[in-house]
Scaffold this active site. Structure first.
Site, PDB file in Angstrom:
ATOM      1  N   ALA A 206     -26.820  -9.922 -53.767  1.00 36.67           N
ATOM      2  CA  ALA A 206     -27.006  -9.550 -52.414  1.00 36.67           C
ATOM      3  C   ALA A 206     -25.819  -9.810 -51.428  1.00 36.67           C
ATOM      4  O   ALA A 206     -25.269 -10.831 -51.389  1.00 36.67           O
ATOM      5  CB  ALA A 206     -28.125 -10.176 -51.532  1.00 36.67           C
ATOM      6  N   ALA A 207     -25.222  -8.467 -50.847  1.00 36.16           N
ATOM      7  CA  ALA A 207     -23.883  -8.545 -50.066  1.00 36.16           C
ATOM      8  C   ALA A 207     -23.747  -7.211 -49.433  1.00 36.16           C
ATOM      9  O   ALA A 207     -24.218  -6.230 -50.087  1.00 36.16           O
ATOM     10  CB  ALA A 207     -22.642  -9.050 -50.970  1.00 36.16           C
ATOM     11  N   TYR A 208     -22.830  -7.207 -48.534  1.00 38.36           N
ATOM     12  CA  TYR A 208     -22.430  -6.039 -48.281  1.00 38.36           C
ATOM     13  C   TYR A 208     -20.961  -5.638 -49.197  1.00 38.36           C
ATOM     14  O   TYR A 208     -20.375  -6.582 -49.532  1.00 38.36           O
ATOM     15  CB  TYR A 208     -21.869  -5.829 -46.662  1.00 38.36           C
ATOM     16  CG  TYR A 208     -23.070  -5.915 -45.738  1.00 38.36           C
ATOM     17  CD1 TYR A 208     -24.142  -5.458 -46.323  1.00 38.36           C
ATOM     18  CD2 TYR A 208     -22.734  -6.614 -44.781  1.00 38.36           C
ATOM     19  CE1 TYR A 208     -25.400  -5.492 -45.452  1.00 38.36           C
ATOM     20  CE2 TYR A 208     -23.900  -6.668 -43.585  1.00 38.36           C
ATOM     21  CZ  TYR A 208     -25.226  -6.260 -44.033  1.00 38.36           C
ATOM     22  OH  TYR A 208     -26.401  -6.459 -43.411  1.00 38.36           O
TER      23      TYR A 208
ATOM     24  N   TYR B  66     -13.610  -8.096 -47.600  1.00 33.77           N
ATOM     25  CA  TYR B  66     -14.598  -8.075 -48.576  1.00 33.77           C
ATOM     26  C   TYR B  66     -14.059  -9.113 -49.647  1.00 33.77           C
ATOM     27  O   TYR B  66     -15.016 -10.228 -49.784  1.00 33.77           O
ATOM     28  CB  TYR B  66     -14.846  -6.835 -49.142  1.00 33.77           C
ATOM     29  CG  TYR B  66     -15.460  -6.587 -50.353  1.00 33.77           C
ATOM     30  CD1 TYR B  66     -16.830  -6.982 -50.263  1.00 33.77           C
ATOM     31  CD2 TYR B  66     -14.804  -6.515 -51.549  1.00 33.77           C
ATOM     32  CE1 TYR B  66     -17.513  -7.003 -51.412  1.00 33.77           C
ATOM     33  CE2 TYR B  66     -15.677  -6.286 -52.793  1.00 33.77           C
ATOM     34  CZ  TYR B  66     -16.905  -6.662 -52.776  1.00 33.77           C
ATOM     35  OH  TYR B  66     -17.736  -6.449 -53.861  1.00 33.77           O
TER      36      TYR B  66
ATOM     37  N   ASN C 134     -14.634  -2.230 -62.087  1.00 30.95           N
ATOM     38  CA  ASN C 134     -15.267  -1.172 -61.191  1.00 30.95           C
ATOM     39  C   ASN C 134     -16.596  -0.673 -61.862  1.00 30.95           C
ATOM     40  O   ASN C 134     -16.797  -0.134 -62.953  1.00 30.95           O
ATOM     41  CB  ASN C 134     -14.455   0.106 -61.181  1.00 30.95           C
ATOM     42  CG  ASN C 134     -13.255  -0.032 -60.120  1.00 30.95           C
ATOM     43  OD1 ASN C 134     -12.611  -1.058 -60.267  1.00 30.95           O
ATOM     44  ND2 ASN C 134     -13.307   0.801 -59.115  1.00 30.95           N
TER      45      ASN C 134
HETATM   46  N1  LIG Z   1     -20.348  -1.865 -56.939  1.00 29.77           N
HETATM   47  C1  LIG Z   1     -19.289  -2.260 -57.575  1.00 29.77           C
HETATM   48  O1  LIG Z   1     -18.493  -1.701 -57.980  1.00 29.77           O
HETATM   49  C2  LIG Z   1     -19.053  -4.061 -57.261  1.00 29.77           C
HETATM   50  C3  LIG Z   1     -17.901  -4.531 -57.861  1.00 29.77           C
HETATM   51  C4  LIG Z   1     -17.622  -5.720 -57.673  1.00 29.77           C
HETATM   52  C5  LIG Z   1     -18.568  -6.340 -57.131  1.00 29.77           C
HETATM   53  N2  LIG Z   1     -19.780  -6.178 -56.801  1.00 29.77           N
HETATM   54  C6  LIG Z   1     -21.042  -6.996 -56.402  1.00 29.77           C
HETATM   55  O2  LIG Z   1     -21.987  -6.705 -56.797  1.00 29.77           O
HETATM   56  C7  LIG Z   1     -23.076  -7.151 -55.883  1.00 29.77           C
HETATM   57  C8  LIG Z   1     -24.117  -5.636 -55.918  1.00 29.77           C
HETATM   58  O3  LIG Z   1     -23.572  -4.691 -55.668  1.00 29.77           O
HETATM   59  P1  LIG Z   1     -24.073  -3.361 -55.684  1.00 29.77           P
HETATM   60  O4  LIG Z   1     -23.047  -1.882 -55.789  1.00 29.77           O
HETATM   61  O5  LIG Z   1     -25.384  -3.334 -56.558  1.00 29.77           O
HETATM   62  O6  LIG Z   1     -24.744  -3.314 -54.126  1.00 29.77           O
HETATM   63  P2  LIG Z   1     -25.864  -2.714 -53.366  1.00 29.77           P
HETATM   64  O7  LIG Z   1     -25.551  -2.299 -52.080  1.00 29.77           O
HETATM   65  O8  LIG Z   1     -26.372  -1.629 -54.228  1.00 29.77           O
HETATM   66  O9  LIG Z   1     -26.934  -3.742 -53.564  1.00 29.77           O
HETATM   67  C9  LIG Z   1     -26.915  -4.847 -52.810  1.00 29.77           C
HETATM   68  C10 LIG Z   1     -28.402  -5.141 -52.565  1.00 29.77           C
HETATM   69  O10 LIG Z   1     -28.345  -6.534 -51.736  1.00 29.77           O
HETATM   70  C11 LIG Z   1     -29.401  -6.402 -50.500  1.00 29.77           C
HETATM   71  N3  LIG Z   1     -28.913  -7.199 -49.319  1.00 29.77           N
HETATM   72  C12 LIG Z   1     -27.516  -7.273 -48.761  1.00 29.77           C
HETATM   73  N4  LIG Z   1     -27.489  -8.003 -47.761  1.00 29.77           N
HETATM   74  C13 LIG Z   1     -28.723  -8.793 -47.986  1.00 29.77           C
HETATM   75  C14 LIG Z   1     -29.358  -9.999 -47.247  1.00 29.77           C
HETATM   76  N5  LIG Z   1     -28.629 -10.531 -46.318  1.00 29.77           N
HETATM   77  N6  LIG Z   1     -30.472 -10.544 -47.643  1.00 29.77           N
HETATM   78  C15 LIG Z   1     -31.264  -9.672 -48.558  1.00 29.77           C
HETATM   79  N7  LIG Z   1     -30.745  -8.688 -49.321  1.00 29.77           N
HETATM   80  C16 LIG Z   1     -29.382  -8.183 -49.089  1.00 29.77           C
HETATM   81  C17 LIG Z   1     -29.463  -4.679 -50.332  1.00 29.77           C
HETATM   82  O11 LIG Z   1     -30.105  -4.178 -49.382  1.00 29.77           O
HETATM   83  C18 LIG Z   1     -29.113  -4.215 -51.460  1.00 29.77           C
HETATM   84  O12 LIG Z   1     -30.128  -3.697 -52.128  1.00 29.77           O
HETATM   85  C19 LIG Z   1     -22.393  -7.334 -54.402  1.00 29.77           C
HETATM   86  O13 LIG Z   1     -22.439  -8.544 -54.368  1.00 29.77           O
HETATM   87  C20 LIG Z   1     -21.118  -6.798 -54.898  1.00 29.77           C
HETATM   88  O14 LIG Z   1     -20.392  -7.180 -53.900  1.00 29.77           O
HETATM   89  C21 LIG Z   1     -20.115  -4.875 -56.657  1.00 29.77           C
HETATM   90  O1  LIG Z   2     -13.065   9.276 -52.794  1.00 30.43           O
HETATM   91  C1  LIG Z   2     -12.499   8.529 -53.603  1.00 30.43           C
HETATM   92  C2  LIG Z   2     -12.847   7.411 -53.819  1.00 30.43           C
HETATM   93  C3  LIG Z   2     -11.810   6.623 -54.378  1.00 30.43           C
HETATM   94  N1  LIG Z   2     -10.843   7.217 -55.054  1.00 30.43           N
HETATM   95  C4  LIG Z   2      -9.959   6.016 -55.653  1.00 30.43           C
HETATM   96  O2  LIG Z   2     -10.685   5.893 -56.791  1.00 30.43           O
HETATM   97  C5  LIG Z   2     -10.388   4.527 -57.111  1.00 30.43           C
HETATM   98  C6  LIG Z   2     -11.433   3.690 -57.398  1.00 30.43           C
HETATM   99  O3  LIG Z   2     -12.200   3.564 -55.948  1.00 30.43           O
HETATM  100  P1  LIG Z   2     -13.677   3.246 -55.873  1.00 30.43           P
HETATM  101  O4  LIG Z   2     -14.583   3.731 -56.771  1.00 30.43           O
HETATM  102  O5  LIG Z   2     -13.771   3.082 -54.282  1.00 30.43           O
HETATM  103  O6  LIG Z   2     -13.585   1.611 -56.222  1.00 30.43           O
HETATM  104  P2  LIG Z   2     -12.657   0.296 -55.827  1.00 30.43           P
HETATM  105  O7  LIG Z   2     -11.944   0.792 -54.416  1.00 30.43           O
HETATM  106  O8  LIG Z   2     -11.295   0.153 -56.959  1.00 30.43           O
HETATM  107  O9  LIG Z   2     -13.349  -0.944 -55.631  1.00 30.43           O
HETATM  108  C7  LIG Z   2     -14.811  -1.181 -56.220  1.00 30.43           C
HETATM  109  O10 LIG Z   2     -14.239  -2.078 -57.158  1.00 30.43           O
HETATM  110  C8  LIG Z   2     -14.034  -3.255 -56.707  1.00 30.43           C
HETATM  111  C9  LIG Z   2     -13.580  -3.874 -58.175  1.00 30.43           C
HETATM  112  O11 LIG Z   2     -12.122  -3.330 -58.648  1.00 30.43           O
HETATM  113  C10 LIG Z   2     -14.941  -3.724 -55.930  1.00 30.43           C
HETATM  114  O12 LIG Z   2     -14.461  -5.277 -55.681  1.00 30.43           O
HETATM  115  C11 LIG Z   2     -15.523  -3.079 -55.084  1.00 30.43           C
HETATM  116  O13 LIG Z   2     -16.515  -3.705 -54.482  1.00 30.43           O
HETATM  117  C12 LIG Z   2     -15.660  -1.911 -55.475  1.00 30.43           C
HETATM  118  O14 LIG Z   2     -16.070  -0.864 -54.228  1.00 30.43           O
HETATM  119  C13 LIG Z   2      -9.556   4.142 -56.306  1.00 30.43           C
HETATM  120  O15 LIG Z   2      -7.971   4.049 -56.628  1.00 30.43           O
HETATM  121  C14 LIG Z   2      -9.318   4.882 -55.100  1.00 30.43           C
HETATM  122  O16 LIG Z   2      -8.435   5.056 -54.309  1.00 30.43           O
HETATM  123  C15 LIG Z   2     -10.344   8.483 -54.426  1.00 30.43           C
HETATM  124  O17 LIG Z   2      -9.288   8.615 -54.967  1.00 30.43           O
HETATM  125  N2  LIG Z   2     -11.281   9.170 -54.037  1.00 30.43           N
END
Ligand SMILES: NC(=O)c1ccc[n+]([C@@H]2O[C@H](COP(=O)([O-])OP(=O)(O)OC[C@H]3O[C@@H](n4cnc5c(N)ncnc54)[C@H](O)[C@@H]3O)[C@@H](O)[C@H]2O)c1
Ligand SMILES: O=c1ccn([C@@H]2O[C@H](COP(=O)(O)OP(=O)(O)O[C@H]3O[C@H](CO)[C@@H](O)[C@H](O)[C@H]3O)[C@@H](O)[C@H]2O)c(=O)[nH]1
Length: 329
Positions: free
Chosen positions: A75-77, A142, A171
């Protein structure tokens, strides 16, 4: 085994919950549903507690009565750009509220913690591929929030023996191979879903953020790791802690880098459709190249990405978008 999964109704959490259930684990999800989806929890045996990490009146009773062996904390933003505009929102949700969870874990004697960290904690790395020994120097709130929570966990280890695994994802991408669950963020900022949303008519075009990077084709390079591979790493991290493992960090990626243009080409190949593209300026805070060195995860967790083919990753994302859910729960 009893596991509490925070954020289990989100993208990566829900894929992990499905795999945990398959192992026979007893899974409870804590999610405030601000970004979660009820439809992402497909197994009826999973208990969903709708509540906030920071709400002591929910979290303490849950931990005190739950008999959990481990907590997996998703859970995170997650929106880097928003974190720059509104840092306090990120520090509140990604650091302050998890402190309540950790406090309840301490009170309940739950000492195993798997934490979703990120390669964004490295900032602009000095080595490619990136090993875990790379200096952590995040360049946005973040990334800082994730880095700070890692530090908090290390302090809790010293003080009361909390054992944590920090999984630094690269990613996250793709969706479950059966198309039943997938990525449904609002707003969606990630590259692959945004490319595909141009084909479902939800987006007019995809903007490529910068074509003047010091990379072979001028666009940013990333390490795209399939969400089911990430989920598998969480299971292995819990096993590692159950066997008495100490606090550790692991990079989770394939070790391969793909540029934005290469992902666009892959999407055109997989879907057989022309993607409407516009070329724009760089997005603030995007490092040119992020590629994992995943050797440590292989050595210690026995984890390795099974899906190293971008075609397959995009295929699963496309299946989700064109399946019964149409990419939205
Ligand atoms: N998606 C990516 O590429 C990526 C990359 C690196 C790290 N992460 C990390 O992985 C984790 C999951 O990412 P995701 O893409 O599944 O995000 P997501 O937004 O789909 O899931 C996060 C979930 O956490 C819940 N949540 C947020 N704040 C909360 C709170 N205060 N209390 C209870 N629930 C809460 C949301 O409702 C949501 O269901 C996050 O911690 C994110 O930072 C994601
Ligand atoms: O509309 C878009 C979206 C993304 N990108 C590019 O695509 C690449 C990937 O972007 P994105 O999918 O937004 O991922 P990241 O910015 O690399 O970040 C993701 O991956 C990180 C780890 O690499 C995590 O920490 C973040 O939570 C997650 O959002 C980057 O070069 C962006 O500049 C575009 O050119 N156009």
């Amino acid at each position: 085994m009893k596991v509490l999964v925070t954020g289990g109704a989100g993208y990566i959490g829900s894929h992990t919950v499905r795999q945990l259930v398959k192992t026979g684990a007893d899974v409870t999800v804590l999610d405030n549903m601000v970004y979660g989806h009820i439809g992402a929890i497909v197994d009826p045996e999973v208990k969903l507690v709708k509540g906030d990490l920071g709400d002591a009146s929910v979290v303490y009773p849950l931990l005190m009565t739950g008999n959990f062996d481990a907590v997996i904390h998703f859970a995170a933003y997650i929106n880097v750009g928003e974190s720059v505009q509104n840092p306090l929102k990120y520090y509140m949700n990604n650091i302050a509220r998890p402190l309540v969870l950790l406090g309840a874990m301490q009170a309940a004697g739950v000492k195993r913690f798997v934490f979703s960290s990120t390669c964004a904690t490295y900032g602009v790395p000095t080595q490619i591929p990136i090993p875990e020994t790379e200096k952590q120097d995040p360049i946005n709130p973040y990334g800082s929030s994730k880095y700070m929570l890692e530090k908090v966990c290390k302090d809790c280890d010293r003080a009361w023996g909390l054992k944590s695994v920090f999984l630094r994802y690269f990613n996250a991408s793709g969706c479950s191979v059966d198309g039943l669950i997938g990525e449904d963020h609002e707003p969606e900022t990630h590259l692959i879903p945004n490319i595909l949303l141009t084909l479902t008519g939800e987006k007019e075009y995809i903007e490529v953020f910068g074509t003047d990077y010091d990379t072979p084709d001028g666009t940013c390079i990333r390490d795209y790791i399939h969400v089911d591979d990430l989920a598998d790493a969480h299971l292995k991290a819990v096993d590692y802690l159950m066997k008495g493992g100490s606090t550790e960090c692991f990079n989770l990626g394939t070790g391969l880098g793909l540029s934005v243009r290469e992902i666009l080409e892959t999407a055109e190949k997989v879907t057989g459709k022309k993607i409407p593209v516009r070329y724009g300026p760089r997005r603030e805070g995007d490092p040119p190249r992020l590629i994992a060195n995943p050797a440590k995860a292989k050595e210690i967790l026995g984890w390795e990405a099974q899906c190293k083919d971008a075609n397959k990753i995009v295929e699963t994302a496309w299946k989700w978008m064109t399946g019964p859910h149409g990419g939205h729960y």
